[in-house]
Design a protein around this motif. Structure first.
Motif, short mmCIF file in Angstrom:
data_model
loop_
_atom_site.label_atom_id
_atom_site.label_comp_id
_atom_site.label_asym_id
_atom_site.label_seq_id
_atom_site.Cartn_x
_atom_site.Cartn_y
_atom_site.Cartn_z
N ARG A 82 0.71 -1.20 0.01
CA ARG A 82 -0.04 0.16 0.02
C ARG A 82 0.81 1.20 -0.22
NH1 ARG A 82 -2.00 -1.32 5.70
NH2 ARG A 82 -0.27 -0.74 6.93
N ASN A 83 2.00 1.23 0.57
CA ASN A 83 2.81 2.66 0.71
C ASN A 83 4.02 2.40 -0.44
OD1 ASN A 83 1.29 3.82 2.77
ND2 ASN A 83 2.71 2.20 4.38
N ARG A 84 3.52 1.74 -1.42
CA ARG A 84 4.55 1.55 -2.33
C ARG A 84 3.84 1.79 -3.75
NH1 ARG A 84 7.03 -3.87 0.28
NH2 ARG A 84 8.05 -2.79 1.70
N PRO A 85 4.67 2.38 -4.91
CA PRO A 85 4.07 2.95 -6.17
C PRO A 85 3.72 1.50 -6.74
CG PRO A 85 6.52 3.09 -6.15
CD PRO A 85 6.12 2.66 -4.55
N VAL A 86 2.40 1.01 -7.06
CA VAL A 86 2.11 -0.01 -7.62
C VAL A 86 1.10 0.21 -8.70
CG1 VAL A 86 0.78 -2.17 -7.20
CG2 VAL A 86 2.21 -1.36 -5.50
N LEU A 87 1.10 -0.34 -9.69
CA LEU A 87 -0.04 -0.37 -10.98
C LEU A 87 -1.12 -1.14 -10.55
CD1 LEU A 87 2.37 -0.12 -14.10
CD2 LEU A 87 1.09 1.91 -12.80
N THR A 88 -1.92 -1.03 -9.51
CA THR A 88 -2.98 -1.76 -8.97
C THR A 88 -3.99 -2.05 -10.13
OG1 THR A 88 -2.72 -0.59 -6.91
CG2 THR A 88 -4.57 -1.95 -7.06
N ASP A 89 -4.41 -1.30 -10.88
CA ASP A 89 -5.12 -1.68 -12.10
C ASP A 89 -4.58 -2.65 -13.10
OD1 ASP A 89 -6.94 0.11 -10.82
OD2 ASP A 89 -6.62 1.71 -12.38
N ALA A 142 8.95 -5.33 -4.53
CA ALA A 142 9.13 -3.74 -4.36
C ALA A 142 10.78 -3.72 -4.70
CB ALA A 142 8.87 -3.22 -3.17
N ARG A 143 11.57 -4.66 -4.17
CA ARG A 143 13.01 -4.45 -4.44
C ARG A 143 13.32 -4.70 -5.87
NH1 ARG A 143 14.73 -7.88 0.70
NH2 ARG A 143 14.56 -6.19 2.08
N GLN A 144 12.65 -5.52 -6.45
CA GLN A 144 12.84 -5.49 -7.94
C GLN A 144 12.52 -4.31 -9.08
OE1 GLN A 144 11.01 -9.20 -9.56
NE2 GLN A 144 11.47 -10.29 -7.89
N ALA A 145 11.37 -3.45 -8.37
CA ALA A 145 11.02 -2.54 -9.03
C ALA A 145 12.03 -1.38 -8.82
CB ALA A 145 9.63 -1.86 -8.54
N LEU A 146 12.46 -1.42 -7.33
CA LEU A 146 13.54 -0.27 -7.08
C LEU A 146 14.92 -0.56 -7.95
CD1 LEU A 146 14.30 1.96 -5.33
CD2 LEU A 146 14.98 0.19 -3.49
N ARG A 186 16.41 2.18 -10.39
CA ARG A 186 17.92 2.72 -10.36
C ARG A 186 18.68 2.59 -11.70
NH1 ARG A 186 19.44 -0.38 -4.65
NH2 ARG A 186 18.61 1.16 -3.26
N ASP A 187 18.10 1.56 -12.18
CA ASP A 187 18.96 0.99 -13.58
C ASP A 187 18.29 2.10 -14.66
OD1 ASP A 187 19.99 -0.89 -12.43
OD2 ASP A 187 18.83 -2.60 -13.33
N GLN A 188 16.90 2.60 -14.63
CA GLN A 188 16.47 3.29 -15.59
C GLN A 188 16.40 4.90 -15.38
OE1 GLN A 188 12.77 1.69 -16.92
NE2 GLN A 188 13.62 -0.37 -17.16
N ASP A 189 16.79 5.18 -14.06
CA ASP A 189 16.85 6.53 -13.43
C ASP A 189 15.62 7.05 -13.50
OD1 ASP A 189 18.35 8.47 -11.90
OD2 ASP A 189 18.62 9.49 -13.96
N GLU A 190 14.42 6.44 -13.21
CA GLU A 190 12.97 7.04 -13.00
C GLU A 190 12.13 5.86 -12.25
OE1 GLU A 190 11.01 7.46 -16.66
OE2 GLU A 190 11.48 5.37 -17.64
N ILE A 191 11.33 6.44 -11.50
CA ILE A 191 10.58 5.64 -10.65
C ILE A 191 9.88 4.48 -11.45
CG2 ILE A 191 8.40 5.52 -9.25
CD1 ILE A 191 9.07 8.33 -8.31
#
Length: 153
Positions: free
Chosen positions: A82-89, A116-120, A124-129
């Motif tokens: 819930r406190n992480r950016p997620v494409l819930t839809d 969440a770690r994988q997304a993070l 980092r690799d793409q330099d955007e959220i």
């Protein structure tokens, strides 16, 4: 309870003090039978608890807490994301529920953390959220083994 009242018939591995601890617990339970006292014991290893502890009069009520069902697994995962950016839809919750059959609540928490770690790492690799996506969740499920032994769904 399995830590303090494991089976006394454990053979050579059981020390005298371990056997005495079970005996003392049995005495204490007997001493409070007429008292208005509630004693609660919890275990994931009921088969390792001494038979005398399991006899009636010691712990009269047994409550089995099974692994979370589909609805609970989804809710647990949603809480931990819930406190992480997620494409819930874009998350296929039905597939997530199916893939996590037999997972405990702590397994679901670990899976959310791993996704969440994988997304993070991607961020980092793409330099955007990078929000957590279905692919992150599926990869985390694949990397997270169920901690429940002998679970039968």
């Amino acid at each position: 309870i399995d830590a303090v009242a494991s089976a006394r018939s454990g053979g050579a591995q059981k020390t005298q003090s371990e056997r005495q601890m079970v005996n003392q617990l049995l005495e204490e339970l007997s001493a409070i039978q007429s008292e208005d006292v509630v004693v609660v014991g919890a275990t994931n290893l009921l088969e390792e608890v001494d038979d005398a502890i399991k006899r009636s009069g010691r712990f009269d009520e047994r409550i089995e807490v099974p692994p979370p069902d589909e609805t609970a697994r989804e809710a647990i995962l949603r809480v931990h994301l819930r406190n992480r950016p997620v494409l819930t839809d874009t998350i296929d919750w039905e597939q997530v529920r199916d893939l996590t059959a037999g997972y405990s609540a702590s397994d679901m928490e670990l899976m959310a953390t791993n996704a969440a770690r994988q997304a993070l790492q991607e961020a980092r690799d793409q330099d955007e959220i990078q929000p957590v996506t279905q692919s992150h969740i599926e990869a985390a499920i694949e990397d997270t083994d169920s901690s429940l032994e002998n679970w039968e769904g």
